[in-house]
Write a protein that holds these residues in place. Structure first.
Motif, mmCIF file in Angstrom:
data_model
loop_
_atom_site.group_PDB
_atom_site.id
_atom_site.type_symbol
_atom_site.label_atom_id
_atom_site.label_comp_id
_atom_site.label_asym_id
_atom_site.label_seq_id
_atom_site.Cartn_x
_atom_site.Cartn_y
_atom_site.Cartn_z
ATOM 1 N N THR A 1 0.834 -1.201 0.000
ATOM 2 C CA THR A 1 0.000 0.000 0.000
ATOM 3 C C THR A 1 0.868 1.251 0.000
ATOM 4 N N GLN B 1 -5.036 -7.338 6.875
ATOM 5 C CA GLN B 1 -5.157 -7.351 5.419
ATOM 6 C C GLN B 1 -6.368 -6.597 4.875
ATOM 7 N N ASN C 1 -6.123 -2.822 3.526
ATOM 8 C CA ASN C 1 -5.136 -2.802 2.447
ATOM 9 C C ASN C 1 -5.672 -3.476 1.185
ATOM 10 N N THR C 2 -6.449 -4.532 1.362
ATOM 11 C CA THR C 2 -7.031 -5.213 0.205
ATOM 12 C C THR C 2 -8.061 -4.329 -0.470
ATOM 13 N N GLY D 1 -6.251 -1.853 -2.449
ATOM 14 C CA GLY D 1 -5.780 -2.503 -3.673
ATOM 15 C C GLY D 1 -6.877 -2.622 -4.720
ATOM 16 N N ASP D 2 -8.099 -2.945 -4.275
ATOM 17 C CA ASP D 2 -9.245 -2.976 -5.201
ATOM 18 C C ASP D 2 -9.399 -1.617 -5.887
ATOM 19 N N ARG E 1 -9.144 -9.316 -8.965
ATOM 20 C CA ARG E 1 -9.330 -9.073 -7.528
ATOM 21 C C ARG E 1 -10.092 -10.181 -6.811
ATOM 22 N N PHE F 1 -7.739 -13.050 -5.682
ATOM 23 C CA PHE F 1 -6.959 -12.698 -4.493
ATOM 24 C C PHE F 1 -7.826 -12.711 -3.247
ATOM 25 N N ALA F 2 -9.044 -12.185 -3.340
ATOM 26 C CA ALA F 2 -9.934 -12.135 -2.179
ATOM 27 C C ALA F 2 -10.233 -13.532 -1.665
ATOM 28 N N LEU G 1 -7.164 -14.911 0.056
ATOM 29 C CA LEU G 1 -6.940 -14.202 1.316
ATOM 30 C C LEU G 1 -7.878 -14.702 2.402
ATOM 31 N N GLN H 1 1.807 -8.015 1.264
ATOM 32 C CA GLN H 1 1.121 -8.074 -0.029
ATOM 33 C C GLN H 1 2.027 -7.796 -1.221
ATOM 34 N N LEU I 1 1.494 -10.422 -3.897
ATOM 35 C CA LEU I 1 0.242 -10.443 -4.644
ATOM 36 C C LEU I 1 0.553 -10.247 -6.129
#
Length: 511
Positions: free
Chosen positions: A51, A297, A300-301, A304-305, A333, A336-337, A340, A389, A392
Motif C-alpha cells: 500500500t 489485510q 489494504n485489500t 488494492g481494489d 481481484r 486474491f480475495a 486471502l 502483499q 500479490l
C-alpha cells in the motif's frame, strides 16, 4: 441533473482512495456517505508495504510513515511471560522501500485522504444515502436521499459500491455473499495504559484464557487492544462493558489501564461476493469481501481494489481503452480475495480455537517454533512477503504475459536498490511505461518516442540481478506498477500487438 463520471458510495479508505486516484487521472467523481462525520475510532491499523509503495503515486507514503508508528517487534506471551520475540524492524530489508510494519489508525488515515481529496476540489457529501439505481444504456441513474430528506436523481457513467459489509449496492445487484460468521465475540478497545506490553511493540497472548493482542499507536502508552470473549459472557455481547472482559488475558500481560478511550464488541465474518461487477456497477473493499483481522489485510485489500479499478476506469472513460478492459477487475481481484479469506481463516482458527489440544498447540508448540522460525532469514522473509502483499500477483490473468529473469507477467515489479539509486522513482507517475535493465534496441527507443510511451533504461548492475530482473529484455508496466509484459527480446512490436489485442491506447494522467 447532476452527472459525474463515477459515483462512489461510501467514504471509508476504499472509497476515498478510489476517488483520489480517479481525480489524479482527471476523472470527475462524486463521493457520498450516509454518516454525518468521518470515523473517529482506530479500526484498521496496519498499512502494509505494498500500500505504501502505491501511495507514492499520490505523494501519500511519506505522510503515513511520518505520522504513524513503526513496530520494532512482535512478542508472544504464555502464562504471564513473554516467550518469543520476532524482530520486525528490517524484516523486509532489500525487498521494498518500506521494510517494516507501519501502524496508522484508520481515523487518522481517513482524515489524510479527505484532506488530499479536497485539494482536487472534491468534498465527501455527508448524510447522503443511496436509495437505489438503474442501468440505462450508457449510464447509471441513481436516487439519493439528501441531508434535508429530499430525494435527488443523478447520473454517472459508472457506480462504485465501497459501502461496507452491509452494502446497499451489493444487495441492489442481488449478488450472493457466501461465507460464514465465526462464533467468537471480539472486542476492541483504544486505551492509555502502562506495563511491559506498552513498549511500542506488538504483544500477543497465546494463553488458554481469552486471546489478546496489544497494538501500539503513536504516542507513549497509547495502544489498541483486540481480544476474544469466551464462555457465558459471549451470550451477552450487546451489553458487555470493558470491565466484563478485561480481567483474564489483560491480567496475564500485566496491563494497567489508565484511560479507556473507546470500546466495542463485534463478530468476525468471512465472505466473498459471487461477483465484483454487474454491468456498470462495481463492488470494492468490505462490500466485496470480509475476513478475519489476522495479518491486517482488510483495509489494504480494499485499497488494492480501488487502485486496480481506478486506472482501468480512467482508461476507458478517457478513450484510452475499450470497455472490455473493465472485465479484468473482477478476474484479478476476486481470485486474491478468495485466497486471502482462506489464508486468514486458517490463521484465525489456530489463534482462537478452543479445547485442550488447541491450548497445547498455542502454549507449548508455538512458543517453541516461533523463535526457531524467527532465527531463519528465509522464514522471516516469507512471512513479510505474505503479510505485506508484495507477493500479490496477477499471473495467468488476461492482462499478464511472458517471463524475463525471475519476473512473470502479472508480478509486482521487484524493487532494486543500491548506492546508485532505485528503480521505483519513475513509478510515481501512474502511466504505462517500459523498463529495460541493460541494453535495448534502437527500434524500441524510436517506437516508444513515437508513441509517447515513457522508456526507462537502467545500466545493468548487480542489484538488478539480485532482485531477479532479466537483462536486456523489457518490462511493460501498467499504471498500477504491475508487470503487463515480461519479455527477453527488445522488439517493440510485442508491445504494439499487446495493446492492439487488449484494445488499449495508453492513457496518460495529469502530471
Amino acid at each position: 441533473m447532476h452527472r459525474s463520471d463515477v459515483l462512489i458510495i461510501g467514504a471509508g479508505p476504499t472509497g476515498l482512495v478510489l476517488a483520489l486516484w480517479l481525480s489524479r487521472l482527471g476523472i470527475r467523481v462524486r463521493i457520498i456517505d450516509k454518516t454525518s462525520t468521518p470515523g473517529t475510532t482506530s479500526r484498521a491499523l496496519a498499512v502494509q508495504a505494498r500500500t505504501l509503495e502505491l501511495y507514492r503515486q499520490l505523494d501519500l507514503a511519506d505522510a503515513v510513515v511520518k505520522n504513524g508508528h513503526r513496530v520494532a517487534a512482535a512478542n508472544f506471551w504464555v502464562k504471564g511471560e513473554p516467550v518469543a520475540r520476532l524482530p520486525l524492524n528490517r524484516v523486509g530489508e532489500g525487498l521494498t522501500p518500506y521494510a517494516f510494519l507501519e501502524i496508522y489508525p484508520q481515523d487518522e488515515h481517513e482524515r489524510l485522504l479527505i484532506d488530499r481529496l479536497e485539494t482536487f476540489g472534491i468534498t465527501v457529501e455527508r448524510n447522503t444515502e443511496l436509495l437505489g439505481f438503474d442501468e440505462t444504456g450508457d449510464s447509471i441513474t441513481a436516487t439519493l436521499r439528501l441531508p434535508d430528506g429530499q430525494q435527488e436523481t443523478c447520473q454517472a457513467c459508472y457506480l462504485a459500491g465501497c459501502d461496507g459489509a452491509r452494502s446497499i449496492v451489493r444487495k441492489a445487484l442481488d449478488t450472493g455473499f457466501p461465507g460464514g460468521t465465526y462464533q467468537q465475540i471480539f472486542y476492541v478497545a483504544d486505551v492509555q495504559a502502562s506495563g511491559p506490553a506498552f513498549n511500542g511493540e506488538l504483544h500477543v497472548d497465546l494463553d488458554e484464557a481469552d486471546f489478546l493482542a496489544v497494538f501500539p499507536l503513536a504516542g507513549e502508552g497509547r495502544a489498541r487492544l483486540i481480544g476474544t470473549v469466551r464462555d457465558e459472557r459471549a451470550e451477552h455481547a450487546e451489553t458487555l462493558r470493558f470491565e466484563d472482559v478485561s480481567s483474564r488475558a489483560i491480567g496475564h500481560m500485566q496491563v494497567k489501564i489508565e484511560q479507556l478511550n473507546w470500546f466495542s464488541t463485534y463478530r468476525v465474518h468471512h465472505r466473498v461476493a459471487n461477483h465484483f461487477r454487474t454491468g456498470r456497477a462495481f463492488l470494492l473493499g468490505d462490500a466485496a469481501h470480509v475476513h478475519s483481522p489476522a495479518g491486517g489485510q482488510g483495509m489494504n485489500t480494499g485499497i488494492g481494489d480501488a487502485i486496480n479499478l481506478a486506472w482501468k476506469l480512467a482508461a476507458v472513460l478517457s478513450g484510452g481503452a475499450e470497455a472490455r478492459l473493465l472485465a479484468t477487475y473482477e478476474a484479478e481481484r476476486i481470485a486474491f480475495a478468495r485466497k486471502l479469506v482462506a489464508t486468514t481463516d486458517r490463521v484465525f482458527t489456530f489463534v482462537t480455537a478452543e479445547g485442550r489440544m488447541a491450548d497445547l498447540l498455542r502454549t507449548r508448540l508455538a512458543p517453541f517454533l516461533l523463535p526457531k522460525m524467527a532465527s531463519f532469514e528465509t522464514s522471516r522473509e516469507f512471512l513479510f512477503r505474505t503479510v505485506s502483499q508484495i507477493t500479490l500477483n496477477y499471473r495467468g490473468m488476461p492482462l499478464s504475459t511472458g517471463v524475463a529473469g525471475h519476473v512473470h507477467g502479472g508480478d509486482r515489479l521487484p524493487w532494486a536498490h543500491d548506492g546508485e539509486g532505485d528503480n521505483f522513482e519513475s513509478l510515481k507517475c501512474p502511466t504505462w511505461q517500459v523498463h529495460v535493465y541493460g541494453d535495448t534496441s534502437d527500434e524500441m527507443i524510436a517506437w516508444c518516442n513515437e508513441h509517447h510511451l515513457p522508456l526507462h533504461v537502467f545500466d545493468w548492475r548487480p542489484a538488478f540481478e539480485t532482485a531477479g530482473l532479466g537483462r536486456n529484455g523489457f518490462y511493460l508496466l501498467r499504471p498500477d506498477t504491475y508487470v503487463a509484459i515480461a519479455e527477453t527480446c527488445s522488439d517493440p512490436k510485442v508491445i504494439e500487438r499487446y495493446f492492439s489485442h487488449h484494445g488499449i491506447r495508453p492513457f496518460f494522467g495529469k502530471s
